[in-house]
Write an enzyme that holds these catalytic residues in place. Structure first.
Site, PDB file in Angstrom:
ATOM      1  N   CYS B 103      96.996  84.609  75.570  1.00 10.71           N
ATOM      2  CA  CYS B 103      96.550  85.289  74.460  1.00 10.71           C
ATOM      3  C   CYS B 103      95.568  86.326  74.963  1.00 10.71           C
ATOM      4  O   CYS B 103      94.276  85.920  75.247  1.00 10.71           O
ATOM      5  CB  CYS B 103      95.588  84.253  73.488  1.00 10.71           C
ATOM      6  SG  CYS B 103      95.065  85.156  72.035  1.00 10.71           S
ATOM      7  N   CYS B 106      92.306  86.697  72.608  1.00 12.17           N
ATOM      8  CA  CYS B 106      91.168  85.683  72.451  1.00 12.17           C
ATOM      9  C   CYS B 106      91.710  84.454  73.323  1.00 12.17           C
ATOM     10  O   CYS B 106      91.945  84.320  74.329  1.00 12.17           O
ATOM     11  CB  CYS B 106      90.895  85.278  71.046  1.00 12.17           C
ATOM     12  SG  CYS B 106      92.304  85.233  69.826  1.00 12.17           S
ATOM     13  N   SER B 107      92.139  83.323  72.491  1.00 11.68           N
ATOM     14  CA  SER B 107      92.341  82.172  73.211  1.00 11.68           C
ATOM     15  C   SER B 107      93.725  81.136  72.670  1.00 11.68           C
ATOM     16  O   SER B 107      93.712  80.085  72.698  1.00 11.68           O
ATOM     17  CB  SER B 107      91.216  81.263  73.522  1.00 11.68           C
ATOM     18  OG  SER B 107      90.689  80.897  72.531  1.00 11.68           O
ATOM     19  N   CYS B 108      94.352  81.848  71.771  1.00  9.52           N
ATOM     20  CA  CYS B 108      95.364  81.421  71.120  1.00  9.52           C
ATOM     21  C   CYS B 108      96.211  80.415  71.953  1.00  9.52           C
ATOM     22  O   CYS B 108      96.527  80.995  72.933  1.00  9.52           O
ATOM     23  CB  CYS B 108      96.464  82.110  70.194  1.00  9.52           C
ATOM     24  SG  CYS B 108      95.260  83.089  69.099  1.00  9.52           S
TER      25      CYS B 108
END
Lengths: 89, 195
Positions: B103, B106-108
């Site tokens: 991602c 962000c950090s999906c």
């Protein structure tokens, strides 16, 4: 369910402008040529959600030749993009 | 490099929690309890189980690749657990194609199937480097696919989550489905290593 704006296999171009506010189009992928490889259904557009508006639009998986973004690259980057970020190429 | 605890969003979340508690809208443990309940049902063992089934059942493999959410239901798994069920797309490694997930914004991460993400997955170094030069990142993990292997980086930039279906290791014909699941690693499901 509204009509889909793009078909699988269709060539699209991402928009060029910096929206100057929240968006989910990564900066590196602006003004780029890609191919629609999947349809992900309809979801609220974050660019509008962040200012309190609920605008539900189609989301597409779009494959890009990474050499457009990174010189010498020989891979593919697939991004999930809201249809508002795309126009027919 | 910023971490989750030092990021501006983390400060805002802490402040919001404090206000909600001060106004007695939530109890001090409510957020922790909700997070714990979610995490306790999230584990890479789930992703491994889906992969092992796909290795032994070609029809399931096909369904997993075309409609992963429905296929997960068949084996008692789901992408729910958060506020809403997330769409999952499973991408298969083959002799000619290798997939890796990230991602970049962000950090999906497919938390329901892989558990909490490793710290490096959330790092700016991984998020920027794997997009620009995936082969160098794979090499850091000790994996060097042949030059002719086509690499695709799946960037979870919207509502879908991606998971890699690794190739079944050779010489595993005699293993049971649960033994096969035991071979599947978290890094294999992310795509930074083969299984």
């Amino acid at each position: 369910m509204t009509e889909r704006r793009f078909e699988l296999g269709q060539q699209v171009r991402t928009y060029r402008a910096d929206p100057g506010r929240h968006t989910r189009l990564p900066r590196f992928a602006r003004d780029a040529l890609g191919t629609i490889v999947d349809y992900e259904g309809e979801h609220p557009l974050p660019d509008e959600q962040v200012v309190g508006h609920e605008v539900v639009v189609g989301v597409y998986t779009v494959a890009f030749d990474a050499a457009q973004f990174f010189s010498g690259a020989r891979h593919t980057i697939a991004l999930s993009l809201f249809e508002n970020y795309l126009e027919p190429a | 490099m910023s971490t989750h605890s030092s990021a501006p969003i983390a400060a805002r979340v802490r402040r919001l929690e404090t206000l909600l508690e001060a106004k007695a809208l939530i109890t001090p443990s409510a957020v922790d309890d909700a997070v714990q309940a979610w995490l306790s049902s999230a584990s890479p063992a789930h992703g491994a189980r889906a992969v092992a089934r796909a290795w032994v059942d070609a029809a399931f493999r096909e369904r997993l690749l075309t409609d992963a959410n429905a296929a997960l239901c068949e084996i008692g798994l789901s992408m729910g657990g958060g506020l809403q069920e997330q769409r999952l797309k499973v991408v298969a490694n083959t002799e000619a194609a290798h997939n890796v997930i990230v991602c970049s914004l962000c950090s999906c991460y497919p938390l329901a199937l892989l558990g909490p993400s490793p710290t490096w997955y959330k790092s700016e170094a991984y998020r920027s480097r794997v997009v620009a030069d995936p082969r160098s990142v794979l090499a850091d993990f000790g994996y060097e696919p042949a030059a002719e292997v086509q690499i695709t980086v799946w960037d979870a930039s919207a509502e879908s989550r991606f998971m890699v279906l690794p190739r079944r290791p050779t010489d595993t014909e005699d293993l049971t489905e649960s033994e096969l699941a035991g071979l599947v690693t978290r890094n294999g499901l992310i795509g930074v290593a083969p299984v």
